[in-house]
Write a protein that holds these residues in place. Sequence first.
Motif, short mmCIF file in Angstrom:
data_model
loop_
_atom_site.label_atom_id
_atom_site.label_comp_id
_atom_site.label_asym_id
_atom_site.label_seq_id
_atom_site.Cartn_x
_atom_site.Cartn_y
_atom_site.Cartn_z
N PHE A 222 9.19 -39.58 -18.37
CA PHE A 222 8.87 -38.74 -19.52
C PHE A 222 8.55 -39.60 -20.73
O PHE A 222 9.10 -40.69 -20.91
N SER A 223 7.68 -39.10 -21.60
CA SER A 223 7.45 -39.73 -22.88
C SER A 223 8.68 -39.51 -23.76
O SER A 223 9.50 -38.61 -23.51
N PRO A 224 8.85 -40.32 -24.82
CA PRO A 224 10.03 -40.16 -25.68
C PRO A 224 10.21 -38.77 -26.25
O PRO A 224 11.34 -38.30 -26.41
N ASP A 225 9.10 -38.06 -26.56
CA ASP A 225 9.23 -36.72 -27.12
C ASP A 225 9.36 -35.64 -26.06
O ASP A 225 9.51 -34.45 -26.37
N GLY A 226 9.30 -36.02 -24.78
CA GLY A 226 9.47 -35.07 -23.68
C GLY A 226 8.26 -34.22 -23.38
O GLY A 226 8.32 -33.37 -22.48
N ASN A 227 7.14 -34.44 -24.06
CA ASN A 227 5.97 -33.58 -23.89
C ASN A 227 4.99 -34.09 -22.84
O ASN A 227 4.02 -33.38 -22.52
N HIS A 228 5.20 -35.28 -22.31
CA HIS A 228 4.28 -35.85 -21.32
C HIS A 228 5.07 -36.40 -20.14
O HIS A 228 6.19 -36.89 -20.30
N LEU A 229 4.46 -36.31 -18.96
CA LEU A 229 5.08 -36.80 -17.74
C LEU A 229 4.07 -37.64 -16.97
O LEU A 229 2.91 -37.23 -16.79
N ALA A 230 4.50 -38.81 -16.51
CA ALA A 230 3.62 -39.68 -15.75
C ALA A 230 4.32 -40.21 -14.51
O ALA A 230 5.54 -40.38 -14.49
N TYR A 231 3.54 -40.46 -13.47
CA TYR A 231 4.02 -41.12 -12.26
C TYR A 231 2.81 -41.69 -11.54
O TYR A 231 1.68 -41.25 -11.75
N SER A 232 3.03 -42.69 -10.72
CA SER A 232 1.93 -43.23 -9.93
C SER A 232 2.12 -42.83 -8.48
O SER A 232 3.23 -42.58 -8.01
N ALA A 233 1.01 -42.71 -7.77
CA ALA A 233 1.04 -42.26 -6.38
C ALA A 233 -0.06 -42.95 -5.59
O ALA A 233 -1.11 -43.29 -6.14
N THR A 234 0.22 -43.16 -4.32
CA THR A 234 -0.80 -43.60 -3.39
C THR A 234 -1.17 -42.39 -2.55
O THR A 234 -0.36 -41.89 -1.77
N ILE A 235 -2.39 -41.90 -2.78
CA ILE A 235 -2.81 -40.66 -2.14
C ILE A 235 -4.04 -40.93 -1.28
O ILE A 235 -5.09 -41.30 -1.81
N ALA A 236 -3.87 -40.78 0.04
CA ALA A 236 -4.99 -41.00 0.97
C ALA A 236 -5.65 -42.35 0.72
O ALA A 236 -6.87 -42.48 0.71
N GLY A 237 -4.81 -43.36 0.51
CA GLY A 237 -5.32 -44.71 0.36
C GLY A 237 -5.80 -45.07 -1.03
O GLY A 237 -6.20 -46.21 -1.28
N LYS A 238 -5.76 -44.12 -1.97
CA LYS A 238 -6.21 -44.39 -3.34
C LYS A 238 -5.00 -44.41 -4.27
O LYS A 238 -4.19 -43.49 -4.27
N ASN A 239 -4.89 -45.48 -5.05
CA ASN A 239 -3.80 -45.62 -6.00
C ASN A 239 -4.20 -44.99 -7.33
O ASN A 239 -5.22 -45.36 -7.91
N VAL A 240 -3.40 -44.07 -7.81
CA VAL A 240 -3.71 -43.39 -9.08
C VAL A 240 -2.44 -43.23 -9.89
O VAL A 240 -1.32 -43.24 -9.36
N VAL A 241 -2.60 -43.07 -11.20
CA VAL A 241 -1.52 -42.66 -12.08
C VAL A 241 -1.81 -41.22 -12.50
O VAL A 241 -2.92 -40.90 -12.92
N VAL A 242 -0.82 -40.37 -12.36
CA VAL A 242 -0.94 -38.96 -12.72
C VAL A 242 -0.26 -38.75 -14.06
O VAL A 242 0.93 -39.03 -14.21
N LEU A 243 -1.00 -38.29 -15.05
CA LEU A 243 -0.48 -38.03 -16.38
C LEU A 243 -0.67 -36.56 -16.71
O LEU A 243 -1.80 -36.05 -16.68
N ASP A 244 0.43 -35.88 -16.97
CA ASP A 244 0.40 -34.44 -17.29
C ASP A 244 -0.37 -33.65 -16.24
O ASP A 244 -1.16 -32.75 -16.54
#
Length: 298
Positions: A222-244
């Motif tokens: 979570f971001s410090p203000d709690g309004n954003h969420l991020a995580y990274s994932a390997t999906i079907a061989g592609k590395n991405v960061v998911v934000l909100d």
Amino acid sequence: GPAYESIKMQTPVFSPDGRRIAYGVKDGAKEFVVLDGVADPEFETIMNESFSADSQHYGYIGENNQRTTPTDTAVIDGKPQKSYAGVRNLMFSPDGKHYVYFATDLINLVPHTADYYLVVDGVEGPKTANPLMEFLYLTISTNGKTAYVASNGTDDYIQVGNTSGPKFKYIAPDSVVFSHDGQHLAYYAQTSGNTAQVMLDGKPGPVLDLKTDHDEVTIPVFSPDGNHLAYSATIAGKNVVVLDGKPGPPLDFVPKPLIEPTGGRMLSIQDWPLVFSKDSAHLAYQAGKGSKSFVMID
């Protein structure tokens, strides 16, 4: 201080503010804590000792296992609480104003499970069947909310206070995280077969297609203000960061996975972090393409 038969290992310890001190004592068949120079009640064993983050409280679990009816007792600031057949995972909230632990009236050794209460500030919640291994991952927010992974033997679900969440094939117990203000909750859940999602306040994020053993997800941040969420994932061989809830561009390298589909924790998040700025307006992380590494910002 006074002399004893022996002082327990890894003690004494100072409180976070450095103004208080506690240590464990072994004296014959008994153990006890000396807190600020005052001896606490005696037990056969003491464990799980800790100060609260604000240094105002000190707690631990006292065990009496050699009695005809073995008992465990949480002790807060020198005062024993109600005794149970088992007490596990005593912890304080981040602001130090609340304490929680699991307690049970009966432990079944085969299989090694039990029906547990979650005790918050001395008040018992409803009984929940929960594997003992999950106790390491009890989460408590600054405002005293609690969350943990429970199981009915077939499905996993999140228990938030007295409320049970939706059922999933699997929930990674170490992925359960509150926002800093305690208003939001996120966790990783495997829905069915080879699909998974990160849940935010009970709402699912993008479907993660776990097609290979290398498709993994990091612990949500979570971001410090709690309004954003991020995580990274390997999906079907592609590395991405998911934000909100929105996947970013595919990359050859993003922050290393911490959660496998089977729940194994791999690395510390400090090693390859997703980092929000103090004002929560920006997100940065390591990434790479080919043989080159770089930092991605927003």
